[in-house]
Design a protein around this motif. Structure first.
Motif, PDB file in Angstrom:
ATOM      1  N   ASN A  45     -19.474 -14.915 -70.268  1.00  0.00           N
ATOM      2  CA  ASN A  45     -19.573 -13.655 -71.006  1.00  0.00           C
ATOM      3  C   ASN A  45     -18.405 -13.504 -71.980  1.00  0.00           C
ATOM      4  O   ASN A  45     -18.592 -13.128 -73.142  1.00  0.00           O
ATOM      5  CB  ASN A  45     -19.617 -12.477 -70.042  1.00  0.00           C
ATOM      6  CG  ASN A  45     -21.022 -12.092 -69.625  1.00  0.00           C
ATOM      7  OD1 ASN A  45     -21.814 -11.606 -70.426  1.00  0.00           O
ATOM      8  ND2 ASN A  45     -21.347 -12.338 -68.360  1.00  0.00           N
ATOM      9  N   LEU A  46     -17.206 -13.803 -71.517  1.00  0.00           N
ATOM     10  CA  LEU A  46     -16.047 -13.726 -72.400  1.00  0.00           C
ATOM     11  C   LEU A  46     -16.189 -14.691 -73.575  1.00  0.00           C
ATOM     12  O   LEU A  46     -15.907 -14.344 -74.737  1.00  0.00           O
ATOM     13  CB  LEU A  46     -14.769 -14.040 -71.624  1.00  0.00           C
ATOM     14  CG  LEU A  46     -14.298 -12.998 -70.609  1.00  0.00           C
ATOM     15  CD1 LEU A  46     -13.137 -13.558 -69.788  1.00  0.00           C
ATOM     16  CD2 LEU A  46     -13.878 -11.699 -71.300  1.00  0.00           C
ATOM     17  N   ASP A  47     -16.629 -15.896 -73.278  1.00  0.00           N
ATOM     18  CA  ASP A  47     -16.763 -16.915 -74.326  1.00  0.00           C
ATOM     19  C   ASP A  47     -17.834 -16.532 -75.345  1.00  0.00           C
ATOM     20  O   ASP A  47     -17.666 -16.744 -76.554  1.00  0.00           O
ATOM     21  CB  ASP A  47     -17.089 -18.263 -73.690  1.00  0.00           C
ATOM     22  CG  ASP A  47     -16.984 -19.417 -74.680  1.00  0.00           C
ATOM     23  OD1 ASP A  47     -16.305 -19.267 -75.723  1.00  0.00           O
ATOM     24  OD2 ASP A  47     -17.582 -20.474 -74.414  1.00  0.00           O
ATOM     25  N   ASN A  48     -18.944 -15.961 -74.872  1.00  0.00           N
ATOM     26  CA  ASN A  48     -20.002 -15.543 -75.797  1.00  0.00           C
ATOM     27  C   ASN A  48     -19.494 -14.494 -76.776  1.00  0.00           C
ATOM     28  O   ASN A  48     -19.793 -14.544 -77.975  1.00  0.00           O
ATOM     29  CB  ASN A  48     -21.194 -14.991 -75.016  1.00  0.00           C
ATOM     30  CG  ASN A  48     -22.000 -16.082 -74.331  1.00  0.00           C
ATOM     31  OD1 ASN A  48     -21.876 -17.263 -74.661  1.00  0.00           O
ATOM     32  ND2 ASN A  48     -22.812 -15.704 -73.359  1.00  0.00           N
ATOM     33  N   TRP A  49     -18.721 -13.546 -76.271  1.00  0.00           N
ATOM     34  CA  TRP A  49     -18.188 -12.501 -77.143  1.00  0.00           C
ATOM     35  C   TRP A  49     -17.120 -13.069 -78.072  1.00  0.00           C
ATOM     36  O   TRP A  49     -17.053 -12.711 -79.242  1.00  0.00           O
ATOM     37  CB  TRP A  49     -17.634 -11.343 -76.300  1.00  0.00           C
ATOM     38  CG  TRP A  49     -18.731 -10.445 -75.808  1.00  0.00           C
ATOM     39  CD1 TRP A  49     -19.807 -10.799 -75.035  1.00  0.00           C
ATOM     40  CD2 TRP A  49     -18.888  -9.048 -76.086  1.00  0.00           C
ATOM     41  NE1 TRP A  49     -20.607  -9.714 -74.810  1.00  0.00           N
ATOM     42  CE2 TRP A  49     -20.076  -8.619 -75.438  1.00  0.00           C
ATOM     43  CE3 TRP A  49     -18.139  -8.118 -76.794  1.00  0.00           C
ATOM     44  CZ2 TRP A  49     -20.528  -7.299 -75.490  1.00  0.00           C
ATOM     45  CZ3 TRP A  49     -18.578  -6.796 -76.853  1.00  0.00           C
ATOM     46  CH2 TRP A  49     -19.767  -6.400 -76.209  1.00  0.00           C
ATOM     47  N   ALA A  50     -16.298 -13.961 -77.540  1.00  0.00           N
ATOM     48  CA  ALA A  50     -15.265 -14.578 -78.383  1.00  0.00           C
ATOM     49  C   ALA A  50     -15.895 -15.417 -79.480  1.00  0.00           C
ATOM     50  O   ALA A  50     -15.475 -15.372 -80.651  1.00  0.00           O
ATOM     51  CB  ALA A  50     -14.333 -15.425 -77.523  1.00  0.00           C
ATOM     52  N   SER A  51     -16.908 -16.196 -79.142  1.00  0.00           N
ATOM     53  CA  SER A  51     -17.552 -17.083 -80.109  1.00  0.00           C
ATOM     54  C   SER A  51     -18.274 -16.302 -81.200  1.00  0.00           C
ATOM     55  O   SER A  51     -18.433 -16.791 -82.329  1.00  0.00           O
ATOM     56  CB  SER A  51     -18.535 -18.011 -79.395  1.00  0.00           C
ATOM     57  OG  SER A  51     -17.859 -18.849 -78.457  1.00  0.00           O
ATOM     58  N   ALA A  52     -18.700 -15.089 -80.866  1.00  0.00           N
ATOM     59  CA  ALA A  52     -19.395 -14.242 -81.843  1.00  0.00           C
ATOM     60  C   ALA A  52     -18.430 -13.381 -82.649  1.00  0.00           C
ATOM     61  O   ALA A  52     -18.873 -12.594 -83.495  1.00  0.00           O
ATOM     62  CB  ALA A  52     -20.396 -13.345 -81.118  1.00  0.00           C
ATOM     63  N   ASP A  53     -17.119 -13.525 -82.405  1.00  0.00           N
ATOM     64  CA  ASP A  53     -16.123 -12.665 -83.062  1.00  0.00           C
ATOM     65  C   ASP A  53     -16.450 -11.186 -82.851  1.00  0.00           C
ATOM     66  O   ASP A  53     -16.306 -10.354 -83.751  1.00  0.00           O
ATOM     67  CB  ASP A  53     -16.029 -12.955 -84.565  1.00  0.00           C
ATOM     68  CG  ASP A  53     -15.390 -14.302 -84.854  1.00  0.00           C
ATOM     69  OD1 ASP A  53     -14.608 -14.773 -84.010  1.00  0.00           O
ATOM     70  OD2 ASP A  53     -15.674 -14.887 -85.913  1.00  0.00           O
ATOM     71  N   ALA A  54     -16.908 -10.880 -81.663  1.00  0.00           N
ATOM     72  CA  ALA A  54     -17.297  -9.505 -81.356  1.00  0.00           C
ATOM     73  C   ALA A  54     -16.114  -8.557 -81.513  1.00  0.00           C
ATOM     74  O   ALA A  54     -14.980  -8.906 -81.190  1.00  0.00           O
ATOM     75  CB  ALA A  54     -17.841  -9.420 -79.931  1.00  0.00           C
ATOM     76  N   LEU A  55     -16.393  -7.363 -82.032  1.00  0.00           N
ATOM     77  CA  LEU A  55     -15.424  -6.269 -82.158  1.00  0.00           C
ATOM     78  C   LEU A  55     -14.348  -6.529 -83.204  1.00  0.00           C
ATOM     79  O   LEU A  55     -13.364  -5.787 -83.271  1.00  0.00           O
ATOM     80  CB  LEU A  55     -14.753  -5.960 -80.802  1.00  0.00           C
ATOM     81  CG  LEU A  55     -15.688  -5.766 -79.606  1.00  0.00           C
ATOM     82  CD1 LEU A  55     -14.877  -5.486 -78.343  1.00  0.00           C
ATOM     83  CD2 LEU A  55     -16.686  -4.648 -79.864  1.00  0.00           C
ATOM     84  N   LEU A  56     -14.524  -7.560 -84.018  1.00  0.00           N
ATOM     85  CA  LEU A  56     -13.519  -7.883 -85.030  1.00  0.00           C
ATOM     86  C   LEU A  56     -13.905  -7.400 -86.433  1.00  0.00           C
ATOM     87  O   LEU A  56     -13.271  -7.776 -87.409  1.00  0.00           O
ATOM     88  CB  LEU A  56     -13.268  -9.394 -85.051  1.00  0.00           C
ATOM     89  CG  LEU A  56     -12.620  -9.964 -83.790  1.00  0.00           C
ATOM     90  CD1 LEU A  56     -12.508 -11.487 -83.889  1.00  0.00           C
ATOM     91  CD2 LEU A  56     -11.244  -9.358 -83.556  1.00  0.00           C
ATOM     92  N   THR A  57     -14.906  -6.568 -86.507  1.00  0.00           N
ATOM     93  CA  THR A  57     -15.357  -6.068 -87.798  1.00  0.00           C
ATOM     94  C   THR A  57     -14.299  -5.206 -88.484  1.00  0.00           C
ATOM     95  O   THR A  57     -13.492  -4.548 -87.825  1.00  0.00           O
ATOM     96  CB  THR A  57     -16.644  -5.226 -87.617  1.00  0.00           C
ATOM     97  OG1 THR A  57     -17.043  -4.694 -88.866  1.00  0.00           O
ATOM     98  CG2 THR A  57     -16.408  -4.075 -86.648  1.00  0.00           C
TER      99      THR A  57
END
Length: 393
Positions: free
Chosen positions: A131-143
């Motif tokens: 789960n952490l990796d999926n969010w990291a790989s998607a650059d989640a929350l970095l908008t």
């Protein structure tokens, strides 16, 4: 220096301190306030070897990353300066927009608890990391499309996820992680921390409040996960800023200004402050001693208010809203406080009634993590129960 995992049960997964450096955790010979690259520690409970269970058929919830805008509607939209009147329509919009983020926080912390406390084994650990990796790989929350509400959401997500990661990394055996996966996750934490710091640095003093304290806690958690001294020092500076806001009577005026929610927000503000002070003590920074008068007075005022909200009502002139306040997650800060600095009058009653104390954004099962003294003595060995094993140097 990267954190290392254990190669056998009972072995530290962190490179041990040299004799000269390790004294920072006892009688220090290192300059007070010096951040030691690669040697930032979590409290001892984070390193407890997981309960051994059969794991069963672990059901891992995969939370799709939040992508896109973080310009969000405040649940207090339309309220006056006190920001104390909920707007039900705005609250529904907020919950809908942040559903993935809130679910992500809960899932990664639950996986850490499932792994370390409940004995669900490598399946729970894999669930946490994937789960952490999926969010990291998607650059989640970095908008860059983010407003003040989105900034709050981002920092809370960082606090929960960094603590979940810390627990997994601290307790797991050698070879449990894909190093490339860990690198992606830690890079993401650094980027999130950079965004949190950018927003909460040099804020108008009239706006500094509990959000700044939560930002400091999130960045401090990330700093230990990534061994970033710059983030660590920023968090300590924000703590200093917070202590400068405590008035002579031991209150936080910005939280008192919430009128009917003054008690709620006083309690909400002390949660990250208590955990920052705890993590700092673990790393040789005597924040509680340095700010004893402010912290003790603040904690006692919060507990007094919880015992009788009339204390706060008389102070601010408004009846207090206490819905949801007397919950394990809301008062979880009391567990590390009592272990570290002893009881505040009235605190033990809440702990006895509500244990186990659990808070997603403070680390999960707090009673589990802090049931032993969090500090590390000079010889780098805590005095643990049988289920935490740290090998001699």
């Amino acid at each position: 220096m990267k954190i290392r995992q254990r190669s056998e049960p009972g072995q530290w997964r962190r490179t041990l301190l040299t004799a000269a450096v390790s004294t920072v955790f006892g009688v220090s010979t290192v300059t007070a306030g010096q951040c030691l690259d690669g040697e930032l520690r979590a409290p001892a409970g984070y390193y407890q070897i997981p309960v051994q269970g059969d794991g069963g058929d672990y059901d891992c919830e995969r939370v799709e990353p939040h992508e896109g805008s973080l310009s969000l509607t405040s649940k207090y939209q339309g309220s006056d300066d006190a920001r104390n009147e909920l707007n039900e329509e705005a609250q529904r919009a907020y919950k809908e927009a942040t559903e993935k983020v809130r679910n992500f926080e809960k899932v990664v912390i639950a996986a850490a608890d499932d792994y370390q406390v409940d004995g669900d084994g490598t399946a729970a650990l894999r669930c946490l990391m994937d789960n952490l990796d999926n969010w990291a790989s998607a650059d989640a929350l970095l908008t860059d499309d983010i407003n003040h509400v989105g900034q709050a959401v981002r920092k809370w997500a960082l606090a929960a996820s960094a603590n979940a990661y810390l627990r997994g990394m601290a307790a797991a055996p050698e070879g449990a992680f894909d190093p490339d996966q860990s690198d992606r996750i830690e890079r993401w934490f650094r980027q999130l921390s950079e965004g949190v710091r950018a927003y909460y640095t040099d804020r108008d003093p009239e706006k500094v409040n509990n959000h700044d304290y939560w930002a400091a806690w999130a960045v401090m958690s990330s700093a230990v996960a990534t061994q970033e001294c710059g983030d660590w020092n920023w968090s300590l500076a924000k703590f200093d800023e917070a202590m400068g806001q405590v008035d002579s009577a031991g209150y936080l005026p910005r939280e008192l200004s919430r009128e009917t929610r003054a008690l709620e927000y006083l309690n909400y503000a002390i949660q990250p402050l208590a955990l920052i002070a705890t993590f700092a003590e673990v790393n040789g920074y005597a924040l509680h001693e340095n700010y004893r008068n402010e912290l003790q007075a603040l904690a006692q005022n919060v507990v007094n208010g919880l015992e009788s909200s009339e204390v706060i009502e008389d102070l601010v002139g408004y009846e207090q809203i206490t819905d949801g306040l007397y919950k394990s997650w809301s008062l979880a800060w009391m567990e590390p406080w009592q272990v570290m600095w002893g009881d505040v009058e009235g605190m033990s009653g809440f702990l006895d009634e509500l244990r186990p104390m659990k808070s997603t954004r403070l680390g999960g099962d707090i009673s589990y993590l802090y049931r032993i003294a969090p500090l590390w003595p000079v010889d780098a060995r805590p005095n643990p129960p049988g289920d935490i094993q740290l090998r001699d140097r």
